[in-house]
Scaffold this motif. Structure first.
Motif, mmCIF file in Angstrom:
data_model
loop_
_atom_site.group_PDB
_atom_site.id
_atom_site.type_symbol
_atom_site.label_atom_id
_atom_site.label_comp_id
_atom_site.label_asym_id
_atom_site.label_seq_id
_atom_site.Cartn_x
_atom_site.Cartn_y
_atom_site.Cartn_z
ATOM 1 N N PRO A 390 0.815 -1.224 0.000
ATOM 2 C CA PRO A 390 0.000 0.000 0.000
ATOM 3 C C PRO A 390 0.847 1.271 0.000
ATOM 4 C CG PRO A 390 -0.889 -1.595 1.545
ATOM 5 C CD PRO A 390 0.405 -2.159 1.075
ATOM 6 N N ARG A 413 -6.721 4.098 -4.339
ATOM 7 C CA ARG A 413 -7.033 3.845 -2.924
ATOM 8 C C ARG A 413 -7.569 2.419 -2.752
ATOM 9 N NH1 ARG A 413 -9.920 7.972 -2.049
ATOM 10 N NH2 ARG A 413 -8.384 9.248 -0.953
ATOM 11 N N ARG A 414 -8.362 1.962 -3.700
ATOM 12 C CA ARG A 414 -8.853 0.574 -3.655
ATOM 13 C C ARG A 414 -7.703 -0.407 -3.837
ATOM 14 N NH1 ARG A 414 -13.670 -0.428 -7.636
ATOM 15 N NH2 ARG A 414 -13.640 -2.414 -6.501
ATOM 16 N N ASP A 417 -6.061 -0.662 -0.489
ATOM 17 C CA ASP A 417 -6.865 -1.509 0.408
ATOM 18 C C ASP A 417 -6.680 -2.984 0.068
ATOM 19 O OD1 ASP A 417 -7.817 0.731 1.690
ATOM 20 O OD2 ASP A 417 -9.705 0.811 0.561
ATOM 21 N N ARG A 420 -3.321 -4.553 1.218
ATOM 22 C CA ARG A 420 -3.144 -4.787 2.658
ATOM 23 C C ARG A 420 -3.360 -6.250 3.017
ATOM 24 N NH1 ARG A 420 -5.409 0.487 2.661
ATOM 25 N NH2 ARG A 420 -3.888 1.962 3.517
#
Length: 431
Positions: A390, A413-414, A417, A420
């Motif tokens: 990330p 941003r997705r 996520d 992670r």
């Protein structure tokens, strides 16, 4: 020893010499009493729902039923929360055809007649009992808000009118109106989507070669009345075969062009990065299969890759990609052959997004290009890494924000996520 229960004034069996009523009678009664019952988890909510049903201010009841409709829509079609799908389709299709010939009814009257006819036919006592039980089960799910529990309990209580069928007409049971509204919207959207799909498949046809009846049916489909086209295709199977054949030929042309080194990528850089992350594991699993892998196992690996692609292509992704293809198909600065290919690509991707998306990702010869010098550098830095995390995507996300590409910012941003829990190792770490 006698097992007969002693009388109240008999000597207590324990031998204390006292009367039973003052010795062990109370203890024995306590042991013999049934255990206290656990209150139903929805007791308070059902009580609140009952009070709401008795409230002269019907606006609160209306709000509760509106919320039930929102929840049914959110959860999507489920057998216990919808009328039987096959029966609903058959009844609504036939009724709409009949009502369309009634010149007296206005739109509101026709819709009311459709609703009443549908709930009378499908809102049976067994259905209402099933619906009430399903609504209570949903209300009892953990983390459900108090307002949602109360709204669902209202729906369940209204469904209990199934015990009084004959006294309460189906059209007078508001929860059935809610189910009809939700299911009719879904039915309308599905038929609209089918009409659009037929239109997409038919766009490549030279309509001048079709019969007047076929052209009329296609026009009806474009206007949202897909039934006319479906009925025509049933009578002329050759047209359906022709549409399918031309769709296959179009997809083949698009795939062949994608394999040419000069063909630009159809994805933007952020879209390509998102697809790479989401599909990394199923792609590696497919590539790692040995040559002697049984066909069934290989098919399952391919299916897993297709499922991953389908899940990655959200509406925003598809809308952005198809919008670019349509724009390029109208670009006056491009030659006719290029515009024709982009038009073909837009139709093929919209008709089969998952399959065509994989074709573009796996067989395309060119990667997505940066839209600025800074983006080119950022992409090169990412591709030079051995592992994606990330944190490694944060500089690129910030750059997209500076470029004003809000859709790209959200997609990265997705990506962060996703990474992670699904880190991507592009290549082994150097020794």
């Amino acid at each position: 020893m006698s097992q007969k229960k002693p009388g109240r004034n008999d000597p207590c069996p324990c031998g204390s010499g006292k009367k039973y009523k003052v010795c062990h009678a109370a203890e024995d009664r306590a042991r013999a009493a049934p255990p206290p019952s656990t209150p139903h988890p929805l007791t308070d909510d059902l009580k609140a729902a009952m009070e709401l049903l008795g409230d002269p201010d019907v606006s609160r009841l209306s709000q509760a039923l509106t919320r039930v409709g929102e929840l049914l829509t959110e959860w999507g079609p489920a057998d216990d929360l919808r009328f039987d799908a096959k029966d609903f389709d058959a009844h609504v299709g036939a009724e709409l055809a009949r009502l369309s010939e009634d010149d007296v009814l206005d739109a509101a009257g026709a819709r009311r007649e459709l609703l009443v006819g549908t709930v009378r036919k499908l809102g049976t006592r067994p259905f209402l009992e099933k619906l009430g039980a399903a609504l209570l089960a949903r209300a009892a799910e953990p983390a459900r808000s108090r307002d949602d529990r109360r709204a669902l309990c209202v729906g369940a209580l209204l469904a209990s009118a199934s015990r009084k069928v004959g006294k309460a007409r189906p059209e007078d049971i508001p929860i059935l109106d809610v189910v009809f509204d939700v299911q009719f919207r879904e039915w309308s959207a599905r038929h609209k989507a089918l009409a659009e799909k037929y239109q997409l498949l038919a766009e490549g046809l030279d309509e001048s070669t079709l019969s007047p009846e076929a052209r009329e049916a296609l026009q009806h489909a474009r206007d949202g009345d897909v039934d006319a086209l479906v009925n025509y295709v049933k009578e002329d199977p050759g047209l359906a075969e022709r549409i399918a054949r031309e769709a296959r030929e179009r997809a083949s042309r698009v795939e062949a062009k994608l394999r040419e080194p000069s063909t630009p990528a159809v994805f933007s850089p952020d879209e390509e990065l998102w697809l790479t992350c989401v599909l990394w594991e199923p792609m590696q699993a497919l590539k790692s299969l040995p040559p002697e892998t049984p066909p069934a196992e290989r098919r399952e690996a391919v299916s897993a890759l297709l499922r991953g692609m389908k899940g990655a292509l959200d509406p925003d992704f598809l809308s952005g990609m198809l919008g670019r293809l349509h724009e390029k198909a109208k670009d006056a600065s491009a030659d006719e052959a290029t515009r024709a290919w982009y038009a073909d690509a837009a139709i093929a991707f919209e008709a089969e997004p998952s399959r065509m998306g994989l074709a573009a990702l796996l067989t395309g010869r060119r990667e997505a290009e940066g839209r600025s010098a800074e983006e080119l550098v950022a992409l090169a830095d990412l591709k030079a890494l051995t592992t994606w995390t990330p944190e490694s995507f944060e500089p690129y996300r910030q750059l997209l924000g500076q470029m004003g590409l809000t859709g790209g910012v959200e997609r990265i941003r997705r990506v962060q996520d996703w990474l992670r829990t699904h880190p991507v190792a592009l290549r082994p770490e150097p020794a």
